[in-house]
Design a protein around this motif. Structure first.
Motif, PDB file in Angstrom:
ATOM      1  N   LEU A  48     -15.501 -12.330 -28.909  1.00 29.89           N
ATOM      2  CA  LEU A  48     -14.736 -11.989 -30.114  1.00 29.89           C
ATOM      3  C   LEU A  48     -14.926 -12.998 -31.231  1.00 29.89           C
ATOM      4  O   LEU A  48     -15.158 -12.636 -32.392  1.00 29.89           O
ATOM      5  CB  LEU A  48     -13.251 -11.870 -29.755  1.00 29.89           C
ATOM      6  CG  LEU A  48     -12.297 -11.555 -30.898  1.00 29.89           C
ATOM      7  CD1 LEU A  48     -12.562 -10.165 -31.448  1.00 29.89           C
ATOM      8  CD2 LEU A  48     -10.842 -11.678 -30.433  1.00 29.89           C
ATOM      9  N   ALA A  49     -14.846 -14.288 -30.918  1.00 33.52           N
ATOM     10  CA  ALA A  49     -14.862 -15.314 -31.958  1.00 33.52           C
ATOM     11  C   ALA A  49     -16.197 -15.367 -32.695  1.00 33.52           C
ATOM     12  O   ALA A  49     -16.238 -15.702 -33.889  1.00 33.52           O
ATOM     13  CB  ALA A  49     -14.538 -16.683 -31.359  1.00 33.52           C
ATOM     14  N   SER A  50     -17.296 -15.064 -32.019  1.00 33.63           N
ATOM     15  CA  SER A  50     -18.590 -15.119 -32.692  1.00 33.63           C
ATOM     16  C   SER A  50     -18.904 -13.839 -33.453  1.00 33.63           C
ATOM     17  O   SER A  50     -19.785 -13.825 -34.331  1.00 33.63           O
ATOM     18  CB  SER A  50     -19.714 -15.399 -31.685  1.00 33.63           C
ATOM     19  OG  SER A  50     -19.895 -14.285 -30.839  1.00 33.63           O
ATOM     20  N   GLU A  51     -18.191 -12.761 -33.151  1.00 33.17           N
ATOM     21  CA  GLU A  51     -18.481 -11.481 -33.803  1.00 33.17           C
ATOM     22  C   GLU A  51     -17.613 -11.235 -35.036  1.00 33.17           C
ATOM     23  O   GLU A  51     -18.022 -10.513 -35.940  1.00 33.17           O
ATOM     24  CB  GLU A  51     -18.278 -10.331 -32.807  1.00 33.17           C
ATOM     25  CG  GLU A  51     -19.284 -10.323 -31.667  1.00 33.17           C
ATOM     26  CD  GLU A  51     -20.712 -10.250 -32.164  1.00 33.17           C
ATOM     27  OE1 GLU A  51     -21.062  -9.268 -32.853  1.00 33.17           O
ATOM     28  OE2 GLU A  51     -21.487 -11.194 -31.898  1.00 33.17           O
ATOM     29  N   LEU A  52     -16.405 -11.836 -35.076  1.00 29.24           N
ATOM     30  CA  LEU A  52     -15.493 -11.593 -36.187  1.00 29.24           C
ATOM     31  C   LEU A  52     -14.985 -12.907 -36.752  1.00 29.24           C
ATOM     32  O   LEU A  52     -14.805 -13.884 -36.019  1.00 29.24           O
ATOM     33  CB  LEU A  52     -14.285 -10.764 -35.730  1.00 29.24           C
ATOM     34  CG  LEU A  52     -14.549  -9.366 -35.163  1.00 29.24           C
ATOM     35  CD1 LEU A  52     -13.227  -8.722 -34.750  1.00 29.24           C
ATOM     36  CD2 LEU A  52     -15.276  -8.486 -36.165  1.00 29.24           C
ATOM     37  N   ASP A  53     -14.733 -12.933 -38.068  1.00 30.89           N
ATOM     38  CA  ASP A  53     -14.113 -14.120 -38.652  1.00 30.89           C
ATOM     39  C   ASP A  53     -12.645 -14.174 -38.235  1.00 30.89           C
ATOM     40  O   ASP A  53     -12.103 -13.228 -37.665  1.00 30.89           O
ATOM     41  CB  ASP A  53     -14.262 -14.123 -40.177  1.00 30.89           C
ATOM     42  CG  ASP A  53     -13.640 -12.901 -40.837  1.00 30.89           C
ATOM     43  OD1 ASP A  53     -12.520 -12.504 -40.451  1.00 30.89           O
ATOM     44  OD2 ASP A  53     -14.273 -12.323 -41.744  1.00 30.89           O
ATOM     45  N   LYS A  54     -12.003 -15.296 -38.512  1.00 25.49           N
ATOM     46  CA  LYS A  54     -10.648 -15.532 -37.991  1.00 25.49           C
ATOM     47  C   LYS A  54      -9.637 -14.507 -38.480  1.00 25.49           C
ATOM     48  O   LYS A  54      -8.758 -14.069 -37.721  1.00 25.49           O
ATOM     49  CB  LYS A  54     -10.198 -16.949 -38.349  1.00 25.49           C
ATOM     50  CG  LYS A  54     -11.004 -18.029 -37.627  1.00 25.49           C
ATOM     51  CD  LYS A  54     -10.555 -19.421 -38.049  1.00 25.49           C
ATOM     52  CE  LYS A  54     -11.401 -20.492 -37.354  1.00 25.49           C
ATOM     53  NZ  LYS A  54     -11.006 -21.870 -37.769  1.00 25.49           N
ATOM     54  N   SER A  55      -9.743 -14.105 -39.730  1.00 26.22           N
ATOM     55  CA  SER A  55      -8.760 -13.162 -40.258  1.00 26.22           C
ATOM     56  C   SER A  55      -8.891 -11.798 -39.587  1.00 26.22           C
ATOM     57  O   SER A  55      -7.886 -11.149 -39.260  1.00 26.22           O
ATOM     58  CB  SER A  55      -8.913 -13.023 -41.772  1.00 26.22           C
ATOM     59  OG  SER A  55     -10.184 -12.498 -42.107  1.00 26.22           O
ATOM     60  N   HIS A  56     -10.126 -11.361 -39.352  1.00 30.75           N
ATOM     61  CA  HIS A  56     -10.312 -10.077 -38.682  1.00 30.75           C
ATOM     62  C   HIS A  56      -9.944 -10.159 -37.202  1.00 30.75           C
ATOM     63  O   HIS A  56      -9.423  -9.187 -36.626  1.00 30.75           O
ATOM     64  CB  HIS A  56     -11.756  -9.591 -38.850  1.00 30.75           C
ATOM     65  CG  HIS A  56     -12.050  -9.036 -40.209  1.00 30.75           C
ATOM     66  ND1 HIS A  56     -12.884  -9.650 -41.111  1.00 30.75           N
ATOM     67  CD2 HIS A  56     -11.582  -7.920 -40.826  1.00 30.75           C
ATOM     68  CE1 HIS A  56     -12.945  -8.935 -42.218  1.00 30.75           C
ATOM     69  NE2 HIS A  56     -12.172  -7.882 -42.077  1.00 30.75           N
ATOM     70  N   GLN A  57     -10.215 -11.302 -36.569  1.00 33.49           N
ATOM     71  CA  GLN A  57      -9.772 -11.488 -35.191  1.00 33.49           C
ATOM     72  C   GLN A  57      -8.263 -11.296 -35.090  1.00 33.49           C
ATOM     73  O   GLN A  57      -7.769 -10.546 -34.235  1.00 33.49           O
ATOM     74  CB  GLN A  57     -10.118 -12.895 -34.691  1.00 33.49           C
ATOM     75  CG  GLN A  57     -11.579 -13.178 -34.463  1.00 33.49           C
ATOM     76  CD  GLN A  57     -11.766 -14.627 -34.054  1.00 33.49           C
ATOM     77  OE1 GLN A  57     -11.034 -15.149 -33.211  1.00 33.49           O
ATOM     78  NE2 GLN A  57     -12.746 -15.301 -34.647  1.00 33.49           N
ATOM     79  N   VAL A  79     -12.215   3.307 -21.220  1.00 29.90           N
ATOM     80  CA  VAL A  79     -12.439   1.945 -21.701  1.00 29.90           C
ATOM     81  C   VAL A  79     -13.311   2.020 -22.946  1.00 29.90           C
ATOM     82  O   VAL A  79     -14.364   2.676 -22.927  1.00 29.90           O
ATOM     83  CB  VAL A  79     -13.146   1.076 -20.636  1.00 29.90           C
ATOM     84  CG1 VAL A  79     -13.415  -0.329 -21.179  1.00 29.90           C
ATOM     85  CG2 VAL A  79     -12.326   1.009 -19.360  1.00 29.90           C
ATOM     86  N   VAL A  80     -12.887   1.376 -24.027  1.00 30.22           N
ATOM     87  CA  VAL A  80     -13.739   1.247 -25.210  1.00 30.22           C
ATOM     88  C   VAL A  80     -14.096  -0.218 -25.368  1.00 30.22           C
ATOM     89  O   VAL A  80     -13.343  -1.108 -24.944  1.00 30.22           O
ATOM     90  CB  VAL A  80     -13.050   1.786 -26.481  1.00 30.22           C
ATOM     91  CG1 VAL A  80     -12.731   3.270 -26.331  1.00 30.22           C
ATOM     92  CG2 VAL A  80     -11.792   0.994 -26.812  1.00 30.22           C
ATOM     93  N   CYS A  81     -15.256  -0.478 -25.964  1.00 30.30           N
ATOM     94  CA  CYS A  81     -15.755  -1.850 -26.007  1.00 30.30           C
ATOM     95  C   CYS A  81     -16.410  -2.159 -27.351  1.00 30.30           C
ATOM     96  O   CYS A  81     -17.208  -1.370 -27.860  1.00 30.30           O
ATOM     97  CB  CYS A  81     -16.764  -2.069 -24.876  1.00 30.30           C
ATOM     98  SG  CYS A  81     -17.375  -3.764 -24.763  1.00 30.30           S
ATOM     99  N   PHE A  82     -16.058  -3.317 -27.899  1.00 27.94           N
ATOM    100  CA  PHE A  82     -16.739  -3.879 -29.060  1.00 27.94           C
ATOM    101  C   PHE A  82     -17.438  -5.141 -28.593  1.00 27.94           C
ATOM    102  O   PHE A  82     -16.805  -6.054 -28.053  1.00 27.94           O
ATOM    103  CB  PHE A  82     -15.737  -4.210 -30.171  1.00 27.94           C
ATOM    104  CG  PHE A  82     -16.355  -4.888 -31.357  1.00 27.94           C
ATOM    105  CD1 PHE A  82     -17.206  -4.201 -32.209  1.00 27.94           C
ATOM    106  CD2 PHE A  82     -16.097  -6.234 -31.610  1.00 27.94           C
ATOM    107  CE1 PHE A  82     -17.791  -4.846 -33.300  1.00 27.94           C
ATOM    108  CE2 PHE A  82     -16.666  -6.877 -32.696  1.00 27.94           C
ATOM    109  CZ  PHE A  82     -17.516  -6.178 -33.541  1.00 27.94           C
ATOM    110  N   GLU A  83     -18.768  -5.188 -28.788  1.00 25.33           N
ATOM    111  CA  GLU A  83     -19.551  -6.299 -28.244  1.00 25.33           C
ATOM    112  C   GLU A  83     -20.713  -6.612 -29.192  1.00 25.33           C
ATOM    113  O   GLU A  83     -20.905  -5.888 -30.178  1.00 25.33           O
ATOM    114  CB  GLU A  83     -20.038  -5.962 -26.836  1.00 25.33           C
ATOM    115  CG  GLU A  83     -20.585  -4.564 -26.630  1.00 25.33           C
ATOM    116  CD  GLU A  83     -22.051  -4.438 -26.969  1.00 25.33           C
ATOM    117  OE1 GLU A  83     -22.745  -5.470 -26.925  1.00 25.33           O
ATOM    118  OE2 GLU A  83     -22.501  -3.330 -27.280  1.00 25.33           O
ATOM    119  N   PRO A  84     -21.466  -7.673 -28.941  1.00 21.78           N
ATOM    120  CA  PRO A  84     -22.499  -8.084 -29.901  1.00 21.78           C
ATOM    121  C   PRO A  84     -23.526  -7.015 -30.245  1.00 21.78           C
ATOM    122  O   PRO A  84     -24.117  -7.065 -31.334  1.00 21.78           O
ATOM    123  CB  PRO A  84     -23.163  -9.281 -29.198  1.00 21.78           C
ATOM    124  CG  PRO A  84     -22.069  -9.877 -28.381  1.00 21.78           C
ATOM    125  CD  PRO A  84     -21.280  -8.700 -27.886  1.00 21.78           C
TER     126      PRO A  84
END
Length: 359
Positions: free
Chosen positions: A306-315, A113-118
């Motif tokens: 996800l939404a607070s960490e990345l802008d819409k285009s990167h999401q 499992v890999v994770c991207f988080e705040p």
């Protein structure tokens, strides 16, 4: 690989939660503190035997509980299904696979499992320990020699540090076998880390070219933890007096580090917080991509808030990429991110530790 079922007991605010998961994207939405991040944390525990969240280990336990457990059914790309379990009673972790007692390394080796988080920007902006964890988790999954060398190194390091802290300086003869062991195992660890980084570099380059093209080409730099032109054993002997004064071993594989250098941002301080986050995301995706290349299946990918960490285009770019390779993706947010409102996704609403499917 993908999780088919996940059962969580006594983890933070999740008293007893059972979830059936599908391939593709699953979103856990709800208010802050509802327990949605703890679902991702449970999956991460099975793969790392630790949380991605900072804080005391006791904070994992639900208030008033003295134990926690996570059970899962994991399906591999080749159709194999494994039943995994991880429990903690007091300070002790216990792992199981298919109902039989297993070591933590066996459990971690089965589930990826890999994770991207705040807190992921700490991979770039934080101390070296976080970067070593990232590196060694990747090496462990692709280089079978690594875990044995790492365990031997840790044992020798502990023994040498014990000698360094003795009330009366021990004779040289007591140091020699442990320093020889550190020298031998550090050489193996360093070689395997170098091999892994060589394989990872093209994946990092592609990931960051897509996320931060304005910063130009990227380079990874590795420092092994002692001087390049001399053996660790020689240095340990020559610096024993300094280590005695400090009470610990100051050089070796446990001091290794690596860094990301962009052509147009040669120093870490040149990156904004947003660029640090995108760089960390690129590292996460690159590690997942290399795992898939070597093991023939993508790891499970967790994207917390996800939404607070990345802008819409990167999401949208990240979600599209992960959908295209067929990875199982677990996402959290106070609402369903805009990038996931188009295309297939299963949604759970999380409230006060209870999970209810919406879609």
């Amino acid at each position: 690989m993908r999780l088919e079922t996940l059962r969580i007991r006594g983890l933070r605010c999740l008293a007893d939660a059972s979830i059936s998961l599908e391939p593709g994207v699953t979103v856990f939405s709800g208010a802050n503190g509802a327990g949605k991040t703890s679902v991702l944390e449970a999956a991460f525990l099975l793969s790392h035997a630790r949380s991605f969240r900072a804080g005391a280990k006791d904070a994992l336990l639900q208030r008033g509980a003295d134990a926690l457990s996570v059970f899962a059914e994991l399906r591999h790309e080749d159709g194999r299904v494994r039943r995994l379990g991880l429990g903690r009673q007091g300070a002790r972790w216990e792992a199981k696979m298919d109902g039989e007692t297993a070591s933590l390394s066996e459990l971690v080796g089965e589930c990826a499992v890999v994770c991207f988080e705040p807190g992921s920007h700490a991979l770039i902006a934080g101390g070296a320990e976080e970067r070593r964890r990232y590196l060694d988790w990747g090496v462990f999954h692709v280089e079978h020699e690594f875990i044995s060398a790492w365990r031997r190194y840790q044992r020798a390091l502990k023994q040498r540090n014990t000698l360094l802290r003795a009330a009366t300086p021990p004779p040289e003869a007591l140091f020699l076998p442990w320093e020889a062991e550190l020298d031998a195992t550090a050489s193996t660890i360093d070689r395997l880390r170098e091999l892994y980084l060589a394989a990872l570099r093209p994946h990092i380059g592609r990931a960051l070219a897509g996320l931060l093209p304005e910063l130009g080409p990227v380079e990874m730099r590795y420092r092994r933890g002692w001087a390049d032109d001399v053996s660790l054993g020689e240095l340990l002997a020559s610096q024993r007096g300094r280590d005695l004064a400090r009470g610990h071993t100051t050089i070796g594989s446990h001091r290794a580090d690596w860094s990301i250098v962009f052509e147009h941002a040669p120093l870490r301080e040149h990156l904004s917080r947003g660029q640090e986050k995108l760089t960390a995301l690129g590292c996460t995706l690159a590690q997942a991509s290399l795992y898939a290349e070597r093991r023939g299946e993508w790891p499970i990918v967790c994207l917390d808030d996800l939404a607070s960490e990345l802008d819409k285009s990167h999401q949208a770019a990240v979600v599209d990429q992960l959908r295209s390779v067929g990875a199982q993706v677990l996402v959290t947010g106070t609402e369903v991110p805009e990038a996931l409102q188009v295309g297939p996704a299963r949604v759970f609403h999380v409230e006060q530790g209870l999970l209810n499917p919406l879609l």
